[in-house]
Design an enzyme around this catalytic site. Sequence first.
Site, PDB file in Angstrom:
ATOM      1  CG  ASN A  38       2.445 -27.513 -84.090  1.00  0.00           C
ATOM      2  OD1 ASN A  38       2.921 -28.383 -83.360  1.00  0.00           O
ATOM      3  ND2 ASN A  38       2.162 -27.734 -85.353  1.00  0.00           N
ATOM      4  NE  ARG A 353      12.169 -34.031 -78.106  1.00  0.00           N
ATOM      5  CZ  ARG A 353      12.192 -32.915 -77.383  1.00  0.00           C
ATOM      6  NH1 ARG A 353      11.865 -32.971 -76.103  1.00  0.00           N
ATOM      7  NH2 ARG A 353      12.535 -31.763 -77.923  1.00  0.00           N
ATOM      8  NE  ARG A 383      13.106 -25.100 -75.978  1.00  0.00           N
ATOM      9  CZ  ARG A 383      13.721 -24.833 -77.138  1.00  0.00           C
ATOM     10  NH1 ARG A 383      13.240 -25.323 -78.261  1.00  0.00           N
ATOM     11  NH2 ARG A 383      14.802 -24.093 -77.165  1.00  0.00           N
ATOM     12  CG  HIS A 413      19.429 -33.739 -81.752  1.00  0.00           C
ATOM     13  ND1 HIS A 413      19.242 -33.809 -83.113  1.00  0.00           N
ATOM     14  CD2 HIS A 413      18.180 -33.674 -81.223  1.00  0.00           C
ATOM     15  CE1 HIS A 413      17.951 -33.778 -83.390  1.00  0.00           C
ATOM     16  NE2 HIS A 413      17.278 -33.695 -82.271  1.00  0.00           N
ATOM     17  CE1 TYR A 446       6.110 -37.612 -83.369  1.00  0.00           C
ATOM     18  CE2 TYR A 446       8.397 -36.931 -83.558  1.00  0.00           C
ATOM     19  CZ  TYR A 446       7.140 -36.747 -83.029  1.00  0.00           C
ATOM     20  OH  TYR A 446       6.901 -35.716 -82.161  1.00  0.00           O
ATOM     21  NE  ARG A 543       7.514 -31.605 -88.818  1.00  0.00           N
ATOM     22  CZ  ARG A 543       8.553 -31.912 -88.054  1.00  0.00           C
ATOM     23  NH1 ARG A 543       9.348 -32.897 -88.396  1.00  0.00           N
ATOM     24  NH2 ARG A 543       8.820 -31.232 -86.958  1.00  0.00           N
ATOM     25  CG  HIS A 571      11.421 -36.820 -86.857  1.00  0.00           C
ATOM     26  ND1 HIS A 571      12.403 -37.587 -86.264  1.00  0.00           N
ATOM     27  CD2 HIS A 571      11.380 -35.662 -86.148  1.00  0.00           C
ATOM     28  CE1 HIS A 571      12.932 -36.919 -85.238  1.00  0.00           C
ATOM     29  NE2 HIS A 571      12.325 -35.756 -85.146  1.00  0.00           N
TER      30      HIS A 571
END
Length: 765
Positions: A38, A353, A383, A413, A446, A543, A571
């Site tokens: 992170n 992704r 990213r 997205h 997730y 989160r 998530h």
Amino acid sequence: MNRETSWVDFDQRVLELASTPRLPLLQRVKLCGIVSSNLDEFFAVRVARLLRKRDERDPAAKSSEAAARTLAALRKRVVRLQAGQDNLWHESLVPELGRLGIEVGGPAGGRAPTLDGPACRRVLGMLEPVEIELGAPFPRLQALRVAILAETRARGSAGRRTFVVPMPAELPRFVPLDVGGGRVMVGVEDLVAHRLRAVLGATPSRHAVFRLTRDAVVPTTLDADPPDAESELRDLREWRNDVVRLEVSAYSDGPLALELAERLGLGEDQVYWSSAPLGLAALRQTSMLIGDEERSTPRFEPAPAPPRDVFARLATQDVLAHHPYESFEESVDAFTAAASDPDVTALQATVYRTGNPSGTLAKLMDAATAGRRSVCVMELRARFDEAPNISWTRTLRAAGVEVLHGPHDLKVHAKLALIERREGAGTRRYVHIGTGNYHASNASVYEDLSLFTADPAIAADARALFDVLAGGGGRTPRFEKLVIGPWYLKQWILNEIATVARGARAGHPSRIRIKANAVADPDVISALYAASADGVEIDVVVRGICTLRPGVPGLSDHLRVRSVLGPFLEHSRILSFETAGHERLVIGSADLLTRNLERRIEVLAPVEDAALQTRVRDVLEALLADTAYAWELTADGGWRRVQPTPGSAVVSAHELLLLRAKAGARGPWEAPPGPSGIVGVPGLRPEEGERRHDAPVHVSGIGEPELGEDRIDVSLDAALGDLRCRRDRGVAAALGDEAEDLELARRQHVELVVRPGSQERRDDP
């Protein structure tokens, strides 16, 4: 509250979770590594951006001054965080690993014969030292790879030679060795330092172990056509972009490390010292050696559903899947696999992704091969996934898939898939809308929600969005049921908050519940403050980043913020707006950040089926009841770990949701037995909370033990009364004396009591 400092605060919570003794050692090691990964991303993205602002040429620029202040505050937080991580590593994780027979660390004197053996020679044979000539520029080094800077002095000579020894990407971060029947994990830099004389051909007089972090910025406009597009992106990120952080081992020669910082053009405030090994994100490698500690994550595993079952099920009722408690493969992948049906005419999907292999992309290619229309909206600017997505673009196009990249000024997205199928004299559409990516491996860790529907209005909206992404029409699109950004999303959320606030002012019980990864949009925050001032009860489960200040008198008295961590990465995004007995409940891809609300294509979908609404509320209620792995945000901006009330059972949201999935074990395409609320959780008595990892009582996914009959029965009975009373008190406090008038209050009394091998509904009066 500052967004950047909030990010570091999240890492601090992860570190605190890694320090929890009752978690299995494997999970604690992984969490320690997550703290480092992170921070790597944080420096490459957020700190890099602040440094660019700080170094603007206009010294009078206010943004430059603000960036400098933020950087100073961040450094204090990061130094404190790294000190805590160092302490966790040395005082807890390394000794615990040692008790399992795994030694992690540098070479000791007794290891010298082994460190001169075949494994060491293989490592040394891959090294390529680079001599730095006097006055020559410092060689470019790969980002996030450990390296050694060393000086040698020839005997009888005043001259010195300087070398840099990069650790090749092909080498593991920790080299496994078998010594005397035990397992030893030696940091590759320690192994090389032990043989540095052999590497350099001279005795080093001093050396420093270091690691560089580079700015992650890449061009905002990307093109998949140039053959070298992927390599150019990787080259920028890993070799050419500016250095923003220098990490140095605390056992290095200090003056040499500072000389290195000067040669790199870095200030001392960009140098971070660590006594733990650099790059602990690689601890996942170490965790894989803890075979006795690793247990599989319990997960819902339904029987495969034939393609026809998918369409038959959705023709009568919507379906909701909760990952990873319910299988991604048997829900999302089963949905896209249904496109092989001979009556299917088109398959379209958005991809932000994805994994490799990818079931979704494989089905898109299969559809194209079969002559069906196959469309993939691939976001090239995700990213750190730009290069893989460019590669996938070429692969898909070669298979005949029509690949689009959406508007140049908006990231796509949204998580959306659309199947069109001939039925009777017309065409019927089936839609998947998710909160997570089409990434099967991520879906195992997730937490996300997937909604499947054949609702005509939602399906028409999905088709309209794909048409817009394909460049169709110049006017602002219109949608009936889906809330789609950037055109309507932010204003819709603000309108819903205002509607609930009006209900509160009129005297109706009113509340807002939000679950998101991040909450930092100023307009949304202002609206939530105003609603709180009007008496709306607001609960936010976030989160990571959160710039709200709850519990401030006169501003946010009725607003509460908590963060729940644990075995799965939370998530999913859920928004619930309730007033006067009515609720608007939506799930989707958007966090409450300005970038998501104004500069991305995002989709929120209404959950309208009563049984599915109950399941989504279950998720919120479980997280709001958690006392095992929850933190609360205080009015002064600090985070306080939630503790169970004395004598009460510890509630784990994750174990509770796992039990719900086990209790309702069925395929996602089978009809549900009916709505049922959650009521109990295997309770940990407070005195049991500190058990060591070798006798754990813990949540799903962190080494869950087998749930035997006695465990389920006794635990639920022990926790049931306490959880029900606390929940009822919470509802009463949130909704006032009129709570019983709400449909929500009725639902509180429809409960599922879990018994081994049976399900029993209990309707309390």
